[in-house]
Design an enzyme around this catalytic site. Structure first.
Site, PDB file in Angstrom:
ATOM      1  N   ASP A   1       0.815  -1.219   0.000  1.00 17.03           N
ATOM      2  CA  ASP A   1       0.000   0.000   0.000  1.00 17.03           C
ATOM      3  C   ASP A   1       0.849   1.270   0.000  1.00 17.03           C
ATOM      4  OD1 ASP A   1      -2.460   1.291  -0.107  1.00 17.03           O
ATOM      5  OD2 ASP A   1      -2.599   1.500   2.067  1.00 17.03           O
TER       6      ASP A   1
ATOM      7  N   ASP B   1      -3.244  -4.478  -5.518  1.00 16.56           N
ATOM      8  CA  ASP B   1      -2.545  -3.196  -5.731  1.00 16.56           C
ATOM      9  C   ASP B   1      -1.048  -3.337  -5.951  1.00 16.56           C
ATOM     10  OD1 ASP B   1      -4.873  -1.788  -5.589  1.00 16.56           O
ATOM     11  OD2 ASP B   1      -4.534  -0.958  -3.619  1.00 16.56           O
TER      12      ASP B   1
ATOM     13  N   ASP C   1     -12.389   1.101   5.061  1.00 13.65           N
ATOM     14  CA  ASP C   1     -11.281   1.455   4.179  1.00 13.65           C
ATOM     15  C   ASP C   1     -10.154   2.180   4.889  1.00 13.65           C
ATOM     16  OD1 ASP C   1     -12.390   0.431   1.829  1.00 13.65           O
ATOM     17  OD2 ASP C   1     -13.606   2.214   1.533  1.00 13.65           O
TER      18      ASP C   1
END
Length: 457
Positions: free
Chosen positions: A116, A154, A304
């Site tokens: 991330d 991601d 989130d």
């Protein structure tokens, strides 16, 4: 538990493009993956955060909606903690329970180094050597039956925090991880990160997939923790597949996260929006030759990282996603044709046939599948109508001594121990002739036998 945030899930205009680099080859005894169509029932994790919340909050005004529309559905189990000494046993226990239920588990691996880019879900393995040790232990727990692996959300779409040498190293790590998983379980279906339709272009995404070794995987996933429509993601997926075909990489397929793309799109953070809805219910029956499955990778109701801690289950978020969404579909019986091979010549067994006749008129039958573990169980019950439609049903189950029901989904329970009666909820009372619907319950102690009685109304 999923801890994925959406902090980086913005449009392509807000994310700098980073050219895909060529992966360094690593020699493992695994060839290119065969990406055949996926089929079978997906596994519903009986220990998910939403199921635990439903069981602990039977009197909450939100419980029925969350139970029937979210807790009833299969969702991914996230493996996001750096625990090389225990990950094998954790994976083995989860996969073993799914195998016992004859269902396909979905495992989301979220452990890549510099995860991330240091955002709300920062973490992962301390370095890529330790990452490979973790992946090797993970792969040893996968068994040999079909599993779905969502590998490193991601990791390819978000590269802005990495320099070119770090990108090369990540590509090599993901390529090696793919082959390690395939070597551990040749029946594993492995999908790599393709971001989503409003992030990087299809051509750029294909370049990144190739650099990370998609030729060894079964395909790619899109829309995890995002809200783009299924049609937009499918169009994007076709463009990525076309670009891969142009590179000589064929046979790759897509899976789409539909866990919260049934409402409006727009602002990225789901913690602060009330216009989101759950999307298509999870299934491997997509009707699209390019798409292996619609999955709930990001568990609905998990935050989130904006208003709440990333990955924490929040009932108000779950209720907002589920309230007003369509009810889960009822399932039709399998349509597989009988085998055409000649019957065996061996004399049939002399055991008398069962005395229970099939349902006729407005009758129904109930079958029960138990997933037992030490101290508890889940039960999946299928209610099948006879030769005429039914407009309501009651299933009676007798529990062994010491067992009790702790939670129910897609039905209302009367009693918690001994003889327990389960009746339909509003949306699944009507079952067409010859068709089926499902409900389930969780309990402590030893689960019941596969025998249950069904009465139609």
């Amino acid at each position: 538990m999923a801890i994925l945030s959406s902090l980086r899930r913005r449009s392509a205009a807000g994310v700098a493009a980073v050219a895909g680099a060529t992966a360094v080859g690593v020699c493992l005894a695994v060839g290119s993956a065969s990406a055949g169509a996926l089929s079978g029932s997906l596994y519903r994790d009986p220990s998910s955060a939403v199921i635990r919340w439903v069981a602990a909050n039977p009197g909450d005004s939100r419980t029925a909606v969350i139970r029937d529309k979210i807790a009833s559905q299969p969702q991914a189990r996230w493996f996001a903690n750096f625990n090389p000494s225990t990950v094998q046993s954790e994976v083995s226990g989860f996969v073993g329970a799914a195998n016992a239920a004859q269902q396909i588990p979905v495992l989301a691996v979220y452990e890549i180094t510099n995860r991330d880019c240091g955002g709300a879900s920062a973490g992962g393995a301390p370095d890529l050597n330790q990452y490979q040790t973790w992946v090797s232990n993970f792969a040893r727990g996968l068994g040999n039956q079909t599993v779905i692996i969502i590998l490193e959300t991601d990791s390819l779409a978000l590269l802005t925090c990495l320099n070119s040498s770090e990108i090369n190293a990540r590509n090599q790590a993901i390529s090696t991880a793919t082959r390690t998983i395939k070597s551990g379980n040749p029946n594993a279906k492995v999908y790599l990160d393709a971001g989503h339709s409003t992030w990087n272009s299809a051509g750029e995404t294909a370049n990144r997939l190739r650099a990370a070794g998609v030729q060894y995987a079964d395909g790619f996933f899109t829309n995890v923790s995002n809200y783009n429509s299924t049609s937009s993601e499918a169009n994007f997926g076709r463009a990525v597949i076309s670009a891969l075909n142009g590179m000589g990489i064929s046979g790759k397929r897509q899976v789409i996260d539909t866990s919260r793309n049934g409402g409006a799109s727009g602002d990225w953070c789901g913690d602060d929006n009330t216009d989101r809805r759950i999307g298509q219910y999870p299934t491997t029956n997509t009707g699209d030759s390019n798409i292996d499955a619609y999955l709930w990778v990001k568990p609905p109701g998990e935050a989130d990282g904006c208003r709440y801690t990333a990955g924490s289950f929040q009932p108000d978020l779950a209720f907002s996603l589920a309230n007003g969404a369509p009810n889960p579909p009822t399932t039709a019986p399998p349509t597989t044709a009988p085998p055409t091979t000649a019957p065996p010549t061996t004399a049939p067994p002399t055991t008398a046939p069962p005395t229970t006749p099939p349902p006729t008129g407005n009758g129904c039958l109930a079958s029960v599948v138990i997933n037992q573990w030490t101290g508890g169980f889940t039960a999946s019950v299928t209610v099948t109508a006879g030769s005429a439609d039914i407009n309501g049903w009651t299933v009676t189950v007798t529990l062994p001594g010491g067992a009790s029901v702790t939670g129910t989904w897609s039905a209302q329970a009367s009693g918690t121990s001994g003889t327990v009666r389960f009746t339909n909820v509003g949306y699944n009372g009507h079952v067409g002739a010859g068709q089926s619907t499902n409900f389930g319950f969780q309990g402590s102690g030893t689960g019941p036998s596969a025998t249950a009685t069904c009465a139609a109304s």
